[in-house]
Design an enzyme around this catalytic site. Structure first.
Site, short mmCIF file in Angstrom:
data_model
loop_
_atom_site.label_atom_id
_atom_site.label_comp_id
_atom_site.label_asym_id
_atom_site.label_seq_id
_atom_site.Cartn_x
_atom_site.Cartn_y
_atom_site.Cartn_z
N GLY A 229 -43.39 32.37 -0.64
CA GLY A 229 -42.65 32.40 0.63
C GLY A 229 -42.10 31.14 1.14
N GLU A 271 -48.77 31.20 -4.58
CA GLU A 271 -47.64 31.96 -5.45
C GLU A 271 -46.27 31.91 -5.45
OE1 GLU A 271 -48.90 36.17 -4.38
OE2 GLU A 271 -50.79 36.02 -5.46
N GLY A 273 -42.44 31.42 -5.80
CA GLY A 273 -41.52 31.54 -6.96
C GLY A 273 -40.14 31.05 -6.70
N ARG A 274 -39.65 31.33 -5.28
CA ARG A 274 -38.39 30.79 -4.97
C ARG A 274 -38.25 29.27 -5.04
NH1 ARG A 274 -35.03 33.90 -1.61
NH2 ARG A 274 -37.08 34.86 -1.00
N TYR A 313 -29.23 41.16 1.23
CA TYR A 313 -29.99 40.25 2.63
C TYR A 313 -28.83 39.90 3.61
CZ TYR A 313 -34.07 40.26 -0.40
OH TYR A 313 -34.83 40.45 -1.53
N CYS A 340 -17.48 48.96 -7.26
CA CYS A 340 -16.86 50.03 -6.41
C CYS A 340 -17.95 50.11 -5.00
CB CYS A 340 -16.50 51.28 -7.05
SG CYS A 340 -15.47 51.26 -8.43
N GLU A 341 -18.11 48.81 -4.58
CA GLU A 341 -18.98 48.80 -3.44
C GLU A 341 -18.43 47.63 -2.54
OE1 GLU A 341 -21.74 50.40 -2.43
OE2 GLU A 341 -21.73 51.86 -4.09
C1 LIG Z 1 -42.44 37.72 -4.12
C2 LIG Z 1 -43.92 37.38 -4.08
C3 LIG Z 1 -44.17 36.05 -4.29
C4 LIG Z 1 -43.13 35.25 -4.30
O1 LIG Z 1 -42.44 34.83 -3.23
P1 LIG Z 1 -41.30 33.66 -3.27
O2 LIG Z 1 -40.70 34.19 -2.02
O3 LIG Z 1 -40.43 33.90 -4.32
O4 LIG Z 1 -42.12 32.42 -3.14
C5 LIG Z 1 -45.73 35.92 -4.15
N1 LIG Z 1 -46.37 36.70 -4.05
C6 LIG Z 1 -46.29 38.16 -3.88
C7 LIG Z 1 -47.32 39.08 -3.88
C8 LIG Z 1 -44.73 38.40 -3.83
O5 LIG Z 1 -44.64 39.72 -3.44
#
Ligand SMILES: *Cc1c(COP(=O)(O)O)cnc(C)c1O
Length: 420
Positions: A229, A271, A273-274, A313, A340-341
């Site tokens: 997040g 955790e 990702g982004r 979003y 087509c959206e």
């Molecule tokens: C999506 C998600 C992440 C990663 O979120 P980011 O916004 O990409 O950092 C980590 N843990 C869980 C459980 C998620 O669903």
């Protein structure tokens, strides 16, 4: 500030001779530098590790790079577990944070020795039935009204994830009674959050809960997982998160609450990702049509099948027009794909330099939740993914889909004999 797209117009045109648009391009050098920066910022944390949220960019080549930088994998499905295994990420380098989980996925996670992070109190028994209790279990905490959410993930009390505050104490006791020896605690309450205070508050919330769990149950949590997040700049004016500030403040609370209550060491993991890959990817596309009706439209050879965030979003993704960076942005366009959206748009009423057919557009910050969300609606095909290596070479880390891929699940021989 947005990260620099690594090529000039001339270099890009050279690249297009071999790799036609559209494609996502990722920059290995910048990904590695960022991974080192994260590790450095949180180096005081016992056992610090970022488990890369595979869903953000589920490409094993990228995962291999991240593994080399010390990351694990955060998986939430069988396919993601298989990607981790293929990449050589196994054992407790995998965090399995899923929800509404099928038993096959738990079996696979258990087989790989992953840390299983349960999303519900009823999953303790479900897991036990599926594959027996592991030595270590983590639970996902949903603080409900005790914590504000944000736009993408919503308010915690409306989110489907995690255990309530009352359930969490019960869950640890049940797990202990079933023989679990080691315990983790997880939460994930925000997505794309740029506010430092928010992340500091999340850590503090978990520290306090660790203390309370110990007081109420005698159970000592060995690891907290702050989830993902962490936000990234999407607007050119956005600031990056000040990781050093977040780290310093979390340390202050750690010393007070965890060390102060004799509960150190407590491992702290994440955790994200982004923030790991998002800023270091670009969707490169060409203008196919220009259309002037009630508004001005630039139709690209990419669509929301390549990048869904704006449609899903209403997210902002910055757009540069190669070779026209210095021209004034005095034309207003909706930048669209061919679906087509009517929400198949990368930008709505965006001021850009005057566009012509064949212009190459770079859509920024597509390295996470970009290609990964691709879908095949309207017969659209997902693009290739390219990696710019540190030595300047380009590796195609995923080819573009073909029509044959699209039809692979249909049997046209069967159709011949099928009487309607
Ligand atoms: C999506 C998600 C992440 C990663 O979120 P980011 O916004 O990409 O950092 C980590 N843990 C869980 C459980 C998620 O669903």
């Amino acid at each position: 500030m947005l990260r620099q797209y690594p090529f000039t117009k001339e270099q890009t045109l050279e690249l297009l001779k071999k790799y036609p648009t559209p494609f996502h391009l990722y920059d290995e050098k910048q990904i590695r530098e960022n991974a080192k920066r994260l590790k450095q910022a949180f180096s005081w944390m016992p056992g610090f590790k970022n488990y890369f949220a595979v869903k953000a960019l589920p490409n094993p080549f990228i995962m291999k790079v991240l593994k080399a930088e010390g990351m694990g994998a955060d998986c939430s499905s069988l396919a993601e577990l298989m990607l981790a295994e293929k990449t050589g990420i196994i054992g407790e380098n995998i965090m399995f944070s899923s929800n509404n989980t099928p038993s096959e996925d738990f079996v696979a996670a258990r087989k790989l020795g992953a840390i299983i992070n349960l999303d519900d109190i009823s999953h303790i028994e479900f897991l036990e039935t599926a594959c027996g209790m592991p030595e270590i279990i983590s639970f996902r905490y949903n603080p409900g009204k005790l914590k504000e959410g944000n736009v993408i993930i919503g308010a915690p009390e409306e989110a489907k994830y995690g255990l309530t505050r009352e359930q969490i104490f019960e869950a640890y006791k049940i797990a202990r009674d079933k023989g679990v020896k080691r315990f983790g605690l997880h939460t994930m309450v925000a997505s794309n959050e740029l506010g430092e205070e928010y992340h500091i508050g999340t850590a503090r919330m978990l520290f306090e809960l660790v203390v309370e769990i110990h007081q109420k149950t005698g159970i000592r949590i060995e690891m907290i997982d702050l989830g993902g997040g962490y936000g990234i700049p999407y607007h050119p004016g956005d600031k990056e998160i000040d990781l050093e500030l977040v780290s310093r403040q979390i340390k202050r609370d750690y010393d007070q609450l965890i060390v102060g209550n004799g509960l150190a060491p407590l491992e702290i993991v994440m955790e994200n990702g982004r923030m790991i890959t998002g800023p270091f990817g670009w969707l490169v596309s060409k203008v196919r049509h220009i259309k002037n009706i009630y508004r001005r439209y630039a139709g690209l050879d990419a669509s929301m099948a390549n990048l869904m965030r704006p449609a899903l979003y209403g997210s902002y993704h910055h757009i540069s027009v190669l070779g026209k960076e210095k021209l004034p942005s005095n034309f207003k366009y909706d930048v669209t794909g061919p679906l087509c959206e009517n929400n198949d748009k990368f930008a709505v009423e965006r001021m850009l330099p005057e566009l012509e057919i064949g212009d190459v557009l770079v859509i920024h910050s597509t390295g996470a939740h970009g290609h990964a969300m691709g879908f095949n609606y309207n017969g659209q095909l997902r693009s290739a993914e390219l990696l710019l290596r540190e030595n300047g070479e380009i590796t195609e880390i995923r080819r573009a889909e073909t029509i044959a891929d699209y039809f692979a699940t249909l049997d046209f021989n069967e159709l011949e004999g099928f009487k309607a």
